[in-house]
Design a protein around this motif. Structure first.
Motif, PDB file in Angstrom:
ATOM      1  N   ALA A 116      37.738  35.903  46.294  1.00  0.00           N
ATOM      2  CA  ALA A 116      38.351  35.265  47.467  1.00  0.00           C
ATOM      3  C   ALA A 116      39.848  35.573  47.529  1.00  0.00           C
ATOM      4  N   LEU A 117      40.538  35.535  46.393  1.00  0.00           N
ATOM      5  CA  LEU A 117      41.969  35.844  46.372  1.00  0.00           C
ATOM      6  C   LEU A 117      42.222  37.318  46.684  1.00  0.00           C
ATOM      7  N   ASP A 118      41.358  38.190  46.186  1.00  0.00           N
ATOM      8  CA  ASP A 118      41.487  39.611  46.489  1.00  0.00           C
ATOM      9  C   ASP A 118      41.286  39.847  47.980  1.00  0.00           C
ATOM     10  N   GLN A 119      40.336  39.149  48.582  1.00  0.00           N
ATOM     11  CA  GLN A 119      40.102  39.290  50.014  1.00  0.00           C
ATOM     12  C   GLN A 119      41.292  38.759  50.812  1.00  0.00           C
ATOM     13  N   ARG A 120      41.920  37.699  50.334  1.00  0.00           N
ATOM     14  CA  ARG A 120      43.125  37.181  50.998  1.00  0.00           C
ATOM     15  C   ARG A 120      44.228  38.231  50.971  1.00  0.00           C
ATOM     16  N   CYS A 121      44.352  38.952  49.855  1.00  0.00           N
ATOM     17  CA  CYS A 121      45.341  40.040  49.767  1.00  0.00           C
ATOM     18  C   CYS A 121      45.012  41.142  50.767  1.00  0.00           C
ATOM     19  N   GLU A 122      43.743  41.494  50.879  1.00  0.00           N
ATOM     20  CA  GLU A 122      43.321  42.518  51.846  1.00  0.00           C
ATOM     21  C   GLU A 122      43.663  42.096  53.271  1.00  0.00           C
ATOM     22  N   ASN A 179      52.857  38.840  49.751  1.00  0.00           N
ATOM     23  CA  ASN A 179      53.400  38.712  48.402  1.00  0.00           C
ATOM     24  C   ASN A 179      52.978  37.409  47.738  1.00  0.00           C
ATOM     25  N   LEU A 180      52.875  36.324  48.519  1.00  0.00           N
ATOM     26  CA  LEU A 180      52.366  35.066  47.969  1.00  0.00           C
ATOM     27  C   LEU A 180      50.903  35.216  47.544  1.00  0.00           C
ATOM     28  N   ALA A 181      50.108  35.881  48.372  1.00  0.00           N
ATOM     29  CA  ALA A 181      48.705  36.105  48.033  1.00  0.00           C
ATOM     30  C   ALA A 181      48.578  36.980  46.788  1.00  0.00           C
ATOM     31  N   VAL A 182      49.395  38.024  46.698  1.00  0.00           N
ATOM     32  CA  VAL A 182      49.381  38.909  45.526  1.00  0.00           C
ATOM     33  C   VAL A 182      49.804  38.132  44.273  1.00  0.00           C
ATOM     34  N   GLY A 183      50.800  37.262  44.425  1.00  0.00           N
ATOM     35  CA  GLY A 183      51.252  36.462  43.288  1.00  0.00           C
ATOM     36  C   GLY A 183      50.181  35.509  42.785  1.00  0.00           C
ATOM     37  N   GLU A 184      49.493  34.844  43.705  1.00  0.00           N
ATOM     38  CA  GLU A 184      48.425  33.917  43.309  1.00  0.00           C
ATOM     39  C   GLU A 184      47.267  34.674  42.658  1.00  0.00           C
ATOM     40  N   TYR A 185      46.914  35.813  43.236  1.00  0.00           N
ATOM     41  CA  TYR A 185      45.850  36.645  42.672  1.00  0.00           C
ATOM     42  C   TYR A 185      46.244  37.122  41.269  1.00  0.00           C
ATOM     43  N   GLY A 186      47.470  37.593  41.123  1.00  0.00           N
ATOM     44  CA  GLY A 186      47.935  38.079  39.828  1.00  0.00           C
ATOM     45  C   GLY A 186      47.981  36.987  38.772  1.00  0.00           C
ATOM     46  N   ALA A 187      48.426  35.794  39.163  1.00  0.00           N
ATOM     47  CA  ALA A 187      48.465  34.684  38.208  1.00  0.00           C
ATOM     48  C   ALA A 187      47.057  34.310  37.761  1.00  0.00           C
ATOM     49  N   THR A 188      46.117  34.310  38.678  1.00  0.00           N
ATOM     50  CA  THR A 188      44.732  33.985  38.335  1.00  0.00           C
ATOM     51  C   THR A 188      44.130  35.063  37.446  1.00  0.00           C
ATOM     52  N   LEU A 189      44.502  36.319  37.676  1.00  0.00           N
ATOM     53  CA  LEU A 189      44.016  37.402  36.819  1.00  0.00           C
ATOM     54  C   LEU A 189      44.532  37.285  35.386  1.00  0.00           C
ATOM     55  N   PRO A 248      40.098  31.533  32.376  1.00  0.00           N
ATOM     56  CA  PRO A 248      39.210  32.628  31.999  1.00  0.00           C
ATOM     57  C   PRO A 248      39.290  33.828  32.941  1.00  0.00           C
ATOM     58  N   GLY A 249      40.219  33.788  33.903  1.00  0.00           N
ATOM     59  CA  GLY A 249      40.345  34.885  34.855  1.00  0.00           C
ATOM     60  C   GLY A 249      40.600  36.220  34.191  1.00  0.00           C
ATOM     61  N   SER A 250      41.371  36.226  33.114  1.00  0.00           N
ATOM     62  CA  SER A 250      41.662  37.488  32.428  1.00  0.00           C
ATOM     63  C   SER A 250      40.394  38.117  31.857  1.00  0.00           C
ATOM     64  N   LEU A 251      39.497  37.294  31.333  1.00  0.00           N
ATOM     65  CA  LEU A 251      38.241  37.824  30.800  1.00  0.00           C
ATOM     66  C   LEU A 251      37.329  38.331  31.916  1.00  0.00           C
ATOM     67  N   LEU A 258      36.087  42.171  32.697  1.00  0.00           N
ATOM     68  CA  LEU A 258      34.663  42.463  32.781  1.00  0.00           C
ATOM     69  C   LEU A 258      34.320  43.208  34.070  1.00  0.00           C
ATOM     70  N   TRP A 259      34.939  42.825  35.194  1.00  0.00           N
ATOM     71  CA  TRP A 259      34.667  43.468  36.484  1.00  0.00           C
ATOM     72  C   TRP A 259      35.734  44.486  36.879  1.00  0.00           C
ATOM     73  N   LYS A 260      36.608  44.814  35.944  1.00  0.00           N
ATOM     74  CA  LYS A 260      37.647  45.833  36.154  1.00  0.00           C
ATOM     75  C   LYS A 260      38.513  45.548  37.382  1.00  0.00           C
ATOM     76  N   MET A 261      38.943  44.307  37.528  1.00  0.00           N
ATOM     77  CA  MET A 261      39.832  43.920  38.623  1.00  0.00           C
ATOM     78  C   MET A 261      41.259  44.210  38.200  1.00  0.00           C
ATOM     79  N   GLN A 262      42.048  44.763  39.108  1.00  0.00           N
ATOM     80  CA  GLN A 262      43.417  45.188  38.805  1.00  0.00           C
ATOM     81  C   GLN A 262      44.431  44.337  39.564  1.00  0.00           C
ATOM     82  N   LEU A 263      45.630  44.267  38.998  1.00  0.00           N
ATOM     83  CA  LEU A 263      46.735  43.611  39.693  1.00  0.00           C
ATOM     84  C   LEU A 263      47.087  44.409  40.945  1.00  0.00           C
ATOM     85  N   ARG A 264      47.651  43.735  41.920  1.00  0.00           N
ATOM     86  CA  ARG A 264      48.109  44.397  43.146  1.00  0.00           C
ATOM     87  C   ARG A 264      49.625  44.465  43.120  1.00  0.00           C
ATOM     88  N   ARG A 265      50.143  45.456  43.785  1.00  0.00           N
ATOM     89  CA  ARG A 265      51.599  45.633  43.859  1.00  0.00           C
ATOM     90  C   ARG A 265      52.145  44.853  45.053  1.00  0.00           C
TER      91      ARG A 265
END
Length: 189
Positions: free
Chosen positions: A30-36, A142-152, A156-159, A163-170
């Motif tokens: 959901a956070l990745d989609q918000r970034c998109e 940038n707020l969406a990217v920040g929230e997504y990055g913090a959750t990543l 357990p978001g980092s794990l 597992l699903w190879k999700m990457q940080l966004r710039r």
């Protein structure tokens, strides 16, 4: 005889990790989609700004024909921005385009007849409006990217991300231009 409460507790304990993984994955998606979506909003505003450029170039060309290098730079930067497809390349091309537009408007300031032109004034106002919309959209992105990055980065978001190879966004950063935008406007009398 087996205690029903213990069986339910064992089932709950076995299902809890699965639930946590699924819930975390859904949140990250959901956070990745918000970034998109936020990037698509920026993209729409950038395309609007790009559509204004030919009119601005032609208006300046009519008054300042010997500013060929500046006009060519804007045209080339616009072409590069339109051709950039990947988000990273797009952000870089748009930063370059912003610099060349600023150079063009700066060059136009040296021509009193051009500054007094109603067509140039209307285009400049439209550019200011477009830049304001881009800035607002960039902040949301940038707020969406920040929230997504913090959750990543959090457990357990980092794990789940690994597992699903999700990457940080710039984030969409203006870099050194930020200083120029933050400086107060000087009024000359």
């Amino acid at each position: 005889m087996v205690d029903t409460g213990l069986v339910l507790l064992a089932i709950a304990l076995a299902a809890a990790p699965f639930y946590i993984v699924v819930a975390t994955r859904n949140r990250l998606v959901a956070l990745d989609q918000r970034c998109e979506t936020a990037f698509a909003d920026i993209d729409a505003h950038l395309k609007h700004r790009q559509n204004l450029i030919p009119g601005l170039v032609e208006t300046v060309r009519g008054y300042a024909k010997h500013e060929h290098d500046v006009l060519l730079g804007v045209t080339e930067a616009r072409t590069a921005a339109l051709a950039a497809i990947q988000p990273e390349a797009r952000l870089e091309a748009e930063k370059n385009l912003t610099q060349t537009i600023n150079a063009l408007i700066g060059a136009a300031e040296r021509y009193p007849d051009l500054k007094a032109s109603s067509q140039f004034g209307a285009l400049r106002d439209e550019f200011v409006s477009a830049e304001n919309r881009i800035t607002a959209s960039r902040r949301f992105y940038n707020l969406a990217v920040g929230e997504y990055g913090a959750t990543l980065r959090q457990f357990p978001g980092s794990l789940v991300a690994r597992l699903w190879k999700m990457q940080l966004r710039r984030p969409f950063d203006l870099g050194i231009e930020r200083v120029l935008i933050d400086e107060p406007v000087a009024f000359k009398f």
